[in-house]
Design a protein around this motif. Structure first.
Motif, PDB file in Angstrom:
ATOM      1  N   CYS A 163       0.709  -1.209   0.148  1.00 12.88           N
ATOM      2  CA  CYS A 163       0.006  -0.245  -0.095  1.00 12.88           C
ATOM      3  C   CYS A 163       0.837   1.184  -0.127  1.00 12.88           C
ATOM      4  CB  CYS A 163      -0.795  -0.019   1.335  1.00 12.88           C
ATOM      5  SG  CYS A 163      -2.014   1.377   1.344  1.00 12.88           S
ATOM      6  N   CYS A 169      -0.292   4.298   0.889  1.00 12.94           N
ATOM      7  CA  CYS A 169      -0.920   5.387   1.539  1.00 12.94           C
ATOM      8  C   CYS A 169      -0.171   6.189   2.477  1.00 12.94           C
ATOM      9  CB  CYS A 169      -2.225   4.888   2.140  1.00 12.94           C
ATOM     10  SG  CYS A 169      -1.993   4.313   3.723  1.00 12.94           S
ATOM     11  N   CYS A 194       0.829   4.026   5.395  1.00 10.62           N
ATOM     12  CA  CYS A 194       1.682   2.958   5.165  1.00 10.62           C
ATOM     13  C   CYS A 194       3.186   3.393   4.901  1.00 10.62           C
ATOM     14  CB  CYS A 194       1.206   2.080   4.173  1.00 10.62           C
ATOM     15  SG  CYS A 194      -0.268   1.240   4.474  1.00 10.62           S
ATOM     16  N   HIS A 248      -5.717   4.717   5.797  1.00  9.18           N
ATOM     17  CA  HIS A 248      -5.341   3.363   5.094  1.00  9.18           C
ATOM     18  C   HIS A 248      -6.628   2.537   4.405  1.00  9.18           C
ATOM     19  CE1 HIS A 248      -3.642  -0.472   4.004  1.00  9.18           C
ATOM     20  NE2 HIS A 248      -4.621  -1.099   4.709  1.00  9.18           N
TER      21      HIS A 248
HETATM   22 ZN   LIG Z   1      -1.900   1.889   3.598  1.00 12.05          ZN
END
Ligand SMILES: [Zn+2]
Length: 202
Positions: free
Chosen positions: A128, A130, A133, A159
């Motif tokens: 991920c 985001c 993350c 997230h």
């Molecule tokens: Zn994430």
């Protein structure tokens, strides 16, 4: 229902809850029919409750899903939405589960409070991109939850929203490129909760 033109439309009513909601839905459907006499009104309902609405004269169509069985997952519901031609929907699910400490990942649920993440310095989902993350570890977010620090809920909400938007984009791409069946199989192949797989892929 003033202010919205309802007639000559395809309308999908998705009250998927329990008997009380369906009972309250009956007058709503009647009012909807009066406001939209020439619309095609479809109701999506859990198959256990279909008898309650099956013969409602104000509905043109009743579609059933197995809400607590084979359709109890995001992919099944998105597939159902695609088959119905739904192109927009909204739900509290990603932020609600985030506030309860659950992250959505492509391999299954990750319950951040679990002790196994106390010293896990990987991001929530290694695939991920985001904000949460890219910047924070599972161990840190778990610490925030344990300390009842609201930033933890926000990070998991960021997230989960990012995950769901990215996931639905991948599904749209797969549908457009006519490879949804392969996408669905690949999704379930990497899902870690094996007993949750649909029967045809078990
Ligand atoms: Zn994430």
């Amino acid at each position: 229902m003033k202010g919205v033109e309802l007639n000559h439309k395809k309308i999908l009513v998705t009250f998927l809850m329990h008997l009380g909601d369906l009972t309250l839905t009956t007058p709503f459907i009647r009012a909807l029919r009066e406001a939209a006499p020439d619309s095609h009104i479809t109701m999506l309902v859990d198959e256990k409750l279909k008898d309650v609405v099956l013969h409602n004269p104000c509905l043109d169509e009743v579609i059933t899903i197995d809400k607590h069985g084979r359709d109890n997952n995001i992919l099944a519901l998105l597939s159902c939405a695609h088959n119905l031609g739904v192109d927009m929907f909204d739900c509290v699910f990603p932020t609600r589960v985030a506030r309860n400490g659950t992250a959505m990942t492509s391999r299954g649920r990750l319950v951040i409070r679990n002790a196994i993440y106390a010293e896990d310095f990987r991001p929530i989902d290694e695939h991920c991109n985001c904000y949460a993350c890219r910047n924070y570890s599972r161990a840190y977010i778990r610490h925030l939850f344990k300390a009842e620090e609201i930033f933890g809920l926000r990070l998991l909400s960021v997230h989960n929203l990012h995950f769901l938007l990215d996931f639905t984009k991948k599904i749209r791409d797969a549908i457009e490129q006519d490879r949804f069946a392969e996408f669905r199989k690949a999704f379930w192949d990497q899902w870690e909760e094996k007993d949750e797989r649909p029967e045809d892929l078990a």
